[in-house]
Motif scaffolding. Structure first.
Motif, mmCIF file in Angstrom:
data_model
loop_
_atom_site.group_PDB
_atom_site.id
_atom_site.type_symbol
_atom_site.label_atom_id
_atom_site.label_comp_id
_atom_site.label_asym_id
_atom_site.label_seq_id
_atom_site.Cartn_x
_atom_site.Cartn_y
_atom_site.Cartn_z
ATOM 1 N N ALA A 126 0.826 -1.206 0.000
ATOM 2 C CA ALA A 126 0.000 0.000 0.000
ATOM 3 C C ALA A 126 0.859 1.255 0.000
ATOM 4 C CB ALA A 126 -0.934 -0.009 1.214
ATOM 5 N N TYR A 127 1.917 1.264 0.806
ATOM 6 C CA TYR A 127 2.804 2.432 0.842
ATOM 7 C C TYR A 127 3.624 2.543 -0.448
ATOM 8 C CZ TYR A 127 1.755 3.803 5.610
ATOM 9 O OH TYR A 127 1.122 4.261 6.732
ATOM 10 N N ALA A 128 3.981 1.413 -1.037
ATOM 11 C CA ALA A 128 4.707 1.464 -2.309
ATOM 12 C C ALA A 128 3.825 2.053 -3.407
ATOM 13 C CB ALA A 128 5.174 0.065 -2.701
ATOM 14 N N THR A 129 2.546 1.684 -3.400
ATOM 15 C CA THR A 129 1.614 2.238 -4.382
ATOM 16 C C THR A 129 1.419 3.732 -4.165
ATOM 17 O OG1 THR A 129 0.453 0.136 -4.547
ATOM 18 C CG2 THR A 129 -0.732 2.077 -5.294
ATOM 19 N N LEU A 130 1.285 4.137 -2.907
ATOM 20 C CA LEU A 130 1.151 5.564 -2.601
ATOM 21 C C LEU A 130 2.375 6.341 -3.067
ATOM 22 C CD1 LEU A 130 -0.269 7.938 -1.231
ATOM 23 C CD2 LEU A 130 0.779 7.223 0.932
ATOM 24 N N LYS A 131 3.553 5.788 -2.835
ATOM 25 C CA LYS A 131 4.784 6.457 -3.276
ATOM 26 C C LYS A 131 4.814 6.604 -4.793
ATOM 27 C CE LYS A 131 9.835 6.041 -3.021
ATOM 28 N NZ LYS A 131 10.965 5.203 -2.505
ATOM 29 N N GLY A 132 4.382 5.551 -5.502
ATOM 30 C CA GLY A 132 4.338 5.621 -6.957
ATOM 31 C C GLY A 132 3.349 6.664 -7.457
ATOM 32 N N ASN A 133 2.187 6.751 -6.816
ATOM 33 C CA ASN A 133 1.200 7.756 -7.213
ATOM 34 C C ASN A 133 1.698 9.172 -6.955
ATOM 35 O OD1 ASN A 133 -0.881 6.112 -8.217
ATOM 36 N ND2 ASN A 133 -1.608 5.634 -6.174
ATOM 37 N N LEU A 134 2.387 9.359 -5.842
ATOM 38 C CA LEU A 134 2.944 10.684 -5.537
ATOM 39 C C LEU A 134 4.011 11.067 -6.556
ATOM 40 C CD1 LEU A 134 3.329 10.373 -1.653
ATOM 41 C CD2 LEU A 134 1.586 11.680 -2.881
ATOM 42 N N LYS A 135 4.866 10.111 -6.887
ATOM 43 C CA LYS A 135 5.933 10.385 -7.846
ATOM 44 C C LYS A 135 5.385 10.694 -9.230
ATOM 45 C CE LYS A 135 10.296 8.448 -9.549
ATOM 46 N NZ LYS A 135 11.224 7.276 -9.476
ATOM 47 N N ALA A 136 4.300 10.007 -9.604
ATOM 48 C CA ALA A 136 3.708 10.220 -10.926
ATOM 49 C C ALA A 136 2.824 11.455 -10.987
ATOM 50 C CB ALA A 136 2.891 8.987 -11.326
ATOM 51 N N ASN A 162 -0.125 11.748 -9.535
ATOM 52 C CA ASN A 162 -1.545 11.393 -9.571
ATOM 53 C C ASN A 162 -2.340 12.006 -8.427
ATOM 54 O OD1 ASN A 162 -1.007 9.807 -11.811
ATOM 55 N ND2 ASN A 162 -0.711 7.951 -10.604
ATOM 56 N N LEU A 163 -1.644 12.489 -7.404
ATOM 57 C CA LEU A 163 -2.317 13.094 -6.252
ATOM 58 C C LEU A 163 -2.060 14.590 -6.188
ATOM 59 C CD1 LEU A 163 -1.584 10.329 -3.589
ATOM 60 C CD2 LEU A 163 -3.637 10.658 -4.954
ATOM 61 N N GLY A 164 -1.752 15.176 -7.319
ATOM 62 C CA GLY A 164 -1.550 16.613 -7.383
ATOM 63 C C GLY A 164 -0.127 17.008 -7.029
ATOM 64 N N PRO A 165 0.185 18.292 -7.151
ATOM 65 C CA PRO A 165 1.538 18.761 -6.835
ATOM 66 C C PRO A 165 1.807 18.727 -5.337
ATOM 67 C CG PRO A 165 0.106 20.614 -7.349
ATOM 68 C CD PRO A 165 -0.686 19.377 -7.639
ATOM 69 N N ARG A 182 -4.905 17.612 -1.720
ATOM 70 C CA ARG A 182 -5.006 16.175 -1.929
ATOM 71 C C ARG A 182 -3.689 15.479 -1.593
ATOM 72 N NH1 ARG A 182 -6.340 13.291 -7.721
ATOM 73 N NH2 ARG A 182 -6.830 11.211 -6.925
ATOM 74 N N TYR A 183 -2.588 16.083 -1.935
ATOM 75 C CA TYR A 183 -1.266 15.530 -1.630
ATOM 76 C C TYR A 183 -1.074 15.433 -0.119
ATOM 77 C CZ TYR A 183 3.806 14.882 -2.136
ATOM 78 O OH TYR A 183 5.091 14.389 -2.105
ATOM 79 N N ARG A 184 -1.413 16.509 0.606
ATOM 80 C CA ARG A 184 -1.246 16.509 2.057
ATOM 81 C C ARG A 184 -2.157 15.482 2.720
ATOM 82 N NH1 ARG A 184 -1.907 22.048 1.426
ATOM 83 N NH2 ARG A 184 -3.847 21.912 2.631
ATOM 84 N N ARG A 185 -3.390 15.384 2.230
ATOM 85 C CA ARG A 185 -4.330 14.431 2.814
ATOM 86 C C ARG A 185 -3.816 12.992 2.696
ATOM 87 N NH1 ARG A 185 -8.655 16.274 0.477
ATOM 88 N NH2 ARG A 185 -8.750 14.762 -1.219
ATOM 89 N N ALA A 186 -3.065 12.716 1.637
ATOM 90 C CA ALA A 186 -2.562 11.362 1.426
ATOM 91 C C ALA A 186 -1.293 11.075 2.208
ATOM 92 C CB ALA A 186 -2.310 11.134 -0.067
ATOM 93 N N THR A 187 -0.532 12.113 2.567
ATOM 94 C CA THR A 187 0.784 11.889 3.165
ATOM 95 C C THR A 187 0.873 12.243 4.643
ATOM 96 O OG1 THR A 187 1.478 14.108 2.426
ATOM 97 C CG2 THR A 187 1.969 12.244 0.974
#
Length: 412
Positions: free
Chosen positions: A77-87, A89-92, A97-102
């Protein structure tokens, strides 16, 4: 290639209670492990196992294999989140949205999917029965149902883990299968152009139109009904809303599967490749009036493209994605480009040579020509890699609330 075959379980009442208790225990343990991973910043499998493995077994009564899968699920789950952040997909970085996820640990739904390996799950495919581990002990003779095609695929190609999940009171197993691919066609004599749209879901360069009228009517009807029920806000209205949720998505998914299957079969039969538009980011690029936004946002072109991609890969059919710019304004006969060529949603009339054709068919012919030109220049097939093994599935598939696209698909 890896495909996921989904079968439905038919457990007795006592068996369903044991399965539900198992999922809840596993996801509670995963939620606790997620907090430890977040607080200690330990998100690798073996490192996190040192902090959580013994506690998970002692507190939730999980077996050794189940405890290891819980830790692995948390790390995935954390690896997927890291990939989405890098790509992106969760905004700048710094966005809401980025803060809510991290800013907080990943949470897991009480009935989120749980992976099982062959030590915890055994299949009796001819009898349509499984034996599965639960917190209440091993449960045998759990019935399941599947189509003859799915049973054959499971019998021949099942390999790896399976995911147990509960959705709307129904139990499912997503089984990973290693299905052989057909030899790739490296020398197609032509391409089948596909124009994707809203009024017409798909139009081929052969002139075949898959109209979206029925699907659009259903979406409008469901949207109106949802609004009325939400406005009413009674207990019975809420029950109806819960019963009807996902109905529209299931219908659109079924239609997209059928269209993709037909398109790939036609390309395979005629020895051609498939040409698609590269529509990545179209939702962000296009600005629409308010009445058009819901229709455009519900346009499942990415889903249809992914279905065509993995079915084409399985059949050995090459796929080329082309630049969609001006395909609807360019004359397929003389190449003249003019905004005025598109006289209406349905018709194309060239201002230079007078060529008249259905607008979507003209666009599909332009897509075909661009793909053929790219292929002649040495472009490679862009058929995407099929959905990954559930062992490395996304956070949402594992039952996490972090963002991520669900990767499991029925065995079609």
């Amino acid at each position: 290639m890896k495909l996921v075959v989904q079968v439905r379980l038919l457990p007795m009442q006592e068996q369903a209670v044991a399965l539900e208790a198992t999922l809840r225990a596993c996801n509670e343990a995963a939620g606790w492990a997620s907090k430890i991973a977040f607080e200690k910043d330990v998100k690798r499998n073996f490192a996190l196992r040192e902090h959580t493995y013994c506690e998970i077994k002692a507190r939730w009564g999980l077996g050794a294999q189940a405890a290891q899968h819980v830790v692995k699920k948390t790390c995935d789950a954390y690896a997927t989140l890291k990939g989405n952040l890098k790509a992106g997909n969760l905004g700048p970085r710094g966005s809401k949205r980025y803060r809510r996820a991290t800013e907080k640990p990943i949470a897991f739904r009480p009935e989120g999917a749980q992976p099982y390996d062959d030590r915890m799950l055994s299949w009796q495919i001819p009898e349509r029965r499984i034996s599965i581990w639960t917190t209440a002990g091993r449960i045998k003779d759990v019935a399941f149902t599947a189509s003859p095609e799915q049973l054959a695929t499971l019998d021949l190609y099942r390999k790896g883990e399976s995911d147990l999940l509960n959705r709307d009171g129904m139990w499912f197993l997503n089984a990973t299968c290693e299905v052989p691919e057909a030899p790739p066609n490296t020398d197609p004599h032509d391409f089948l152009g596909i124009d994707l749209g809203i009024a017409n879901i798909a139009t081929t360069s052969d002139g075949e139109i898959m109209a979206g009228r029925e699907l659009n009517r259903m979406r409008a009807r469901e949207r109106t009904l949802r609004g009325k029920l939400q406005k009413k806000n009674t207990s019975s209205a809420k029950r109806r809303l819960k019963k009807r949720r996902r109905k529209e998505a299931r219908r659109a998914k079924d239609i997209n599967h059928k269209i993709a299957k037909h398109v790939v079969a036609e390309a395979e039969r005629t020895g051609r490749g498939i040409a698609l538009e590269n529509l990545t980011g179209i939702h962000e690029r296009v600005r629409l009036r308010k009445p058009q936004r819901a229709t455009h946002s519900s346009w499942a072109f990415a889903q249809l493209g992914s279905y065509i991609g993995y079915k084409a890969r399985k059949a050995g059919v090459p796929v080329v994605h082309v630049d969609p710019a001006y395909t609807s304004r360019t004359c397929a006969e003389c190449g003249h480009v003019d905004k005025a060529n598109r006289v209406s949603q349905a018709w194309f009339v060239c201002r230079s040579c007078g060529f008249v054709d259905h607008a979507d068919r003209n666009a599909s012919r332009n897509i075909r020509a661009r793909a053929w030109e790219l292929w002649r220049r040495g472009a490679q097939s862009t058929a995407p890699v099929p959905p990954p093994n559930p062992r490395r599935g996304t956070a949402r598939k594992r039952g996490a609330t972090a963002s991520g696209a669900r990767c499991a698909s029925p065995g079609r």
